[in-house]
Enzyme design. Structure first.
Site, PDB file in Angstrom:
ATOM      1  N   TYR A 441      -6.810   5.382  -0.708  1.00  0.00           N
ATOM      2  CA  TYR A 441      -6.256   6.062  -1.810  1.00  0.00           C
ATOM      3  C   TYR A 441      -5.052   4.531  -2.447  1.00  0.00           C
ATOM      4  CZ  TYR A 441      -3.858   3.566   3.001  1.00  0.00           C
ATOM      5  OH  TYR A 441      -3.500   3.157   4.767  1.00  0.00           O
ATOM      6  N   GLU A 442      -4.179   4.661  -2.486  1.00  0.00           N
ATOM      7  CA  GLU A 442      -3.496   3.796  -3.664  1.00  0.00           C
ATOM      8  C   GLU A 442      -3.936   3.443  -4.249  1.00  0.00           C
ATOM      9  OE1 GLU A 442      -0.281   4.205  -1.959  1.00  0.00           O
ATOM     10  OE2 GLU A 442      -0.716   3.135  -4.298  1.00  0.00           O
ATOM     11  N   GLY A 443      -4.727   3.848  -4.945  1.00  0.00           N
ATOM     12  CA  GLY A 443      -5.847   4.018  -6.269  1.00  0.00           C
ATOM     13  C   GLY A 443      -7.142   3.651  -6.238  1.00  0.00           C
ATOM     14  N   GLN A 448      -8.912   0.241  -8.868  1.00  0.00           N
ATOM     15  CA  GLN A 448      -8.111  -0.353  -9.024  1.00  0.00           C
ATOM     16  C   GLN A 448      -9.572  -1.883  -9.728  1.00  0.00           C
ATOM     17  OE1 GLN A 448      -6.166  -1.402  -7.614  1.00  0.00           O
ATOM     18  NE2 GLN A 448      -5.648   0.577  -6.545  1.00  0.00           N
TER      19      GLN A 448
END
Ligand SMILES: Cc1cc2nc3c(=O)[nH]c(=O)nc-3n(C[C@H](O)[C@H](O)[C@H](O)COP(=O)(O)OP(=O)(O)OC[C@H]3O[C@@H](n4cnc5c(N)ncnc54)[C@H](O)[C@@H]3O)c2cc1C
Length: 596
Positions: A441-443, A448
């Protein structure tokens, strides 16, 4: 099951001795008036107590029970409401928040230490304050004064919590294709409709109100990511006097059943013409959301580190308690049936690898925190600009590298336990399950890595990379005469040269191969992280070496020995990573579809 204990000596060492954060705070007038070493120390001490005594004991039971959905309401596991209340009473949600609206305004070099303790003690519960703090940051940076006044104080206090609502069933990475709609209303508000999935703490019973930060498209919005706007959508509408009014037109349709962080609610949220207010400018929602996401990305990196710390703590205890086989060099416990696991070289390899990543990773998260502090609080334009560049470069490394290694280290910790790591009793299998999401999650970490390689490094034509290389080079230059660093400086300089050389190589490749950055990205992130951790270990040596004489506890001498392990047994991986990157995209891209 070994219980988590906040590693206060480690945290104080990194914050005060490796980074001398108090001197940094004193050098910036806006911070100097807010925080001094005694205040910071009291905060660390209290954070240690709350996370060790109140939050960590709920971790296992929260995983067993999970959250329960009942007709749109979500009930949290036993003890979560009370623990959340302790977080509220301590003001922990607003530790780094804007003091104009009730935050404590503490520096990030301190806040990251609290975040590590919180996430290590209970990642599922820790997500609630983390998301709220991120939401506050976006609102503070982009919201109107009226919205800030109305929402920030209760968010900073934690009486209300925040959630971020980006993902939809058909879009996660590619938010440009989202379908949620926002219709402007005559009173200046908007009506939001659409379905969001995977929304962490989108619904629960711990806070009086839940403020959703929702991405949606206006009717005339341009296609793609440039047509997304950000809206604040409260669960209960807030009256002008601050009291709570009627319930807004949205609900939690169900909870996801998932692999880990089971104590947290992962919600499907259905917005049916819910009333919301624009945050920032129309069609510039993604940029506003990125303020929140960048904060969360370091936070998620810290979750990876935190899980690895928790795993290391219990693996270390277990390796000293469990007896199995004899030491190759002769019995250590001749009066017992066998020797402890820790006598075996391969078990030591596992523990030291964990120490290398965890302690180096803690220094790295503090290093990023240091640049966030300079970017936010320095009065010097040039310093601020440089720090902003470094934060932009280092954020994807912190997110991807710390979570990839964090997960790996939980698996290594599990391995130390043998079969006992696979069963529930010892907590290692929960850490493995919990840590896994941090890579997604969060990219997702692939995104990233692409952000680091394509946007930050290639996109700036290497200029952002140069900021990091200069910082490392000036450290090497400054410490030339430091005898403690004698065994480390030349491999450190070689590692920097390797990273710089590979960076140049990819910049060249990217000129005529559009696949080059993507092909290099994951290995490059790894190479960057390994090199950055070598830099951190060298900084640790500088701080620890003068304290080794008469160090009967082994704390400081252990640091020098772990540094040696890192440089001799871990850093050489950078050689093969560099080789792999230099090979380019050919071997990845030459497969036809039917050759997969
Ligand atoms: C437990 C949990 C909690 C979550 N909490 C939240 C939350 O609070 N709020 C919220 O909005 N979302 C949340 N999410 C959603 C999460 O952020 C997304 O799952 C994640 O961003 C990936 O999106 P996706 O699942 O659609 O995968 P996809 O976008 O379909 O990606 C699949 C894979 O393809 C790769 N990929 C995709 N595009 C590219 C590309 N251009 N180049 C290279 N590789 C690519 C990705 O790296 C990934 O490995 C949560 C998810 C889970 C499971």
């Amino acid at each position: 099951m070994a219980d988590y204990k906040a590693p206060l000596q480690e945290i104080r060492f990194v914050m005060n001795e490796v980074f001398d954060a108090p001197s940094l705070w004193a050098s910036m007038p806006r911070l100097a008036e807010r925080v001094d070493p005694d205040t910071a120390d009291a905060i660390v001490e209290e954070a240690g107590k709350v996370t060790t005594n109140v939050i960590a004991p709920l971790n296992r039971e929260g995983d067993e029970q999970g959250c329960q959905w009942n007709n749109g309401d979500v009930t949290t596991p036993d003890g979560y409401r009370e623990a959340y209340q302790t977080i509220v009473e301590g003001g922990w949600n607003g530790l780094g928040g804007n003091p104009d609206f009730g935050g404590m305004g503490m520096p990030k070099t301190l806040v990251v230490q609290f975040e590590e303790m919180l996430q290590a003690s209970n990642m599922a519960l820790g997500l609630a304050p983390m998301l709220t703090a991120g939401a506050c940051l976006a609102l503070d940076a982009h919201g109107s004064e009226a919205l800030k006044e109305k929402y920030l104080p209760n968010l900073y206090s934690g009486v209300w919590s925040g959630s971020m609502d980006l993902t939809e069933p058909h879009c996660g990475t590619d938010l440009g294709i989202m379908r949620s709609k926002a219709e402007p209303q005559d009173d200046g508000s908007y009506r939001i409709s659409g379905t969001k999935i995977f929304i962490t703490w989108g619904e629960h019973d711990m806070a009086e109100n839940i403020i959703h930060f929702v991405l949606a498209k206006l009717p005339d919005a341009p296609k793609g990511p440039k047509g997304i706007s950000l809206f604040l959508v409260p669960k209960f509408l807030v009256n002008d006097d601050g009291s709570l009014g009627e319930r807004n037109e949205f609900s939690c349709g169900s909870l996801e059943k998932k692999m880990g962080i089971k104590g947290s609610a992962t919600c499907v949220m259905n917005f049916d013409g819910a009333k919301g207010w624009l945050v920032g400018e129309e069609n510039k929602g993604l940029a506003a959301m990125f303020t929140m996401m960048n904060y969360e990305r370091l936070g998620v990196g810290i979750q990876g580190l935190a899980a690895a710390e928790a795993s290391l703590q219990s693996a270390r205890d277990y390796a000293f308690e469990r007896i199995q086989s004899r030491a190759p060099s002769g019995a250590r416990n001749p009066d017992k049936a066998a020797d402890p696991l820790v006598v075996h070289p391969d078990v030591r390899r596992m523990l030291l690898t964990m120490k290398g990543y965890v302690e180096g990773g803690r220094a790295f998260s503090t290093y990023v925190g240091q640049w966030l502090d300079v970017a936010k609080f320095s009065d010097n334009d040039e310093d601020r600009k440089r720090a902003e560049g470094l934060v932009a470069l280092l954020t994807p490394v912190a997110k991807a590298f710390l979570t990839d290694r964090g997960f790996d280290m939980c698996v290594v910790g599990q391995q130390v336990f043998g079969g006992h790591g696979y069963i529930r009793e010892w907590g290692q299998e929960q850490l493995v399950r919990d840590a896994r999401i941090t890579q997604i999650y969060e990219g997702a970490n692939g995104i990233q890595a692409l952000d680091l390689m394509a946007r930050k490094v290639v996109g700036s034509q290497g200029k952002l990379y140069e900021l990091f290389a200069e910082d490392m080079a000036s450290f090497i230059e400054k410490e030339q005469a430091n005898p403690a660093l004698e065994p480390f400086l030349s491999p450190l300089a070689a590692a920097l040269e390797r990273l710089s050389d590979v960076t140049e190589h990819v910049l060249e490749q990217a000129k005529d191969d559009p696949n080059a950055p993507g092909a290099a990205s994951a290995d490059y992130t790894n190479l960057f992280g390994m090199t950055a951790l070598a830099f951190m270990w060298a900084k640790i040596v500088v701080a620890a070496a003068p304290r080794t004489e008469g160090d009967s506890s082994g704390f400081y001498t252990g640091k020098l020995k772990t540094a040696r392990f890192y440089f001799q047994r871990m850093l050489p991986q950078t050689v093969s990573l560099a080789e792999s990157i230099r090979s380019g995209s050919g071997s990845m891209m030459e497969h036809a579809d039917n050759e997969f």
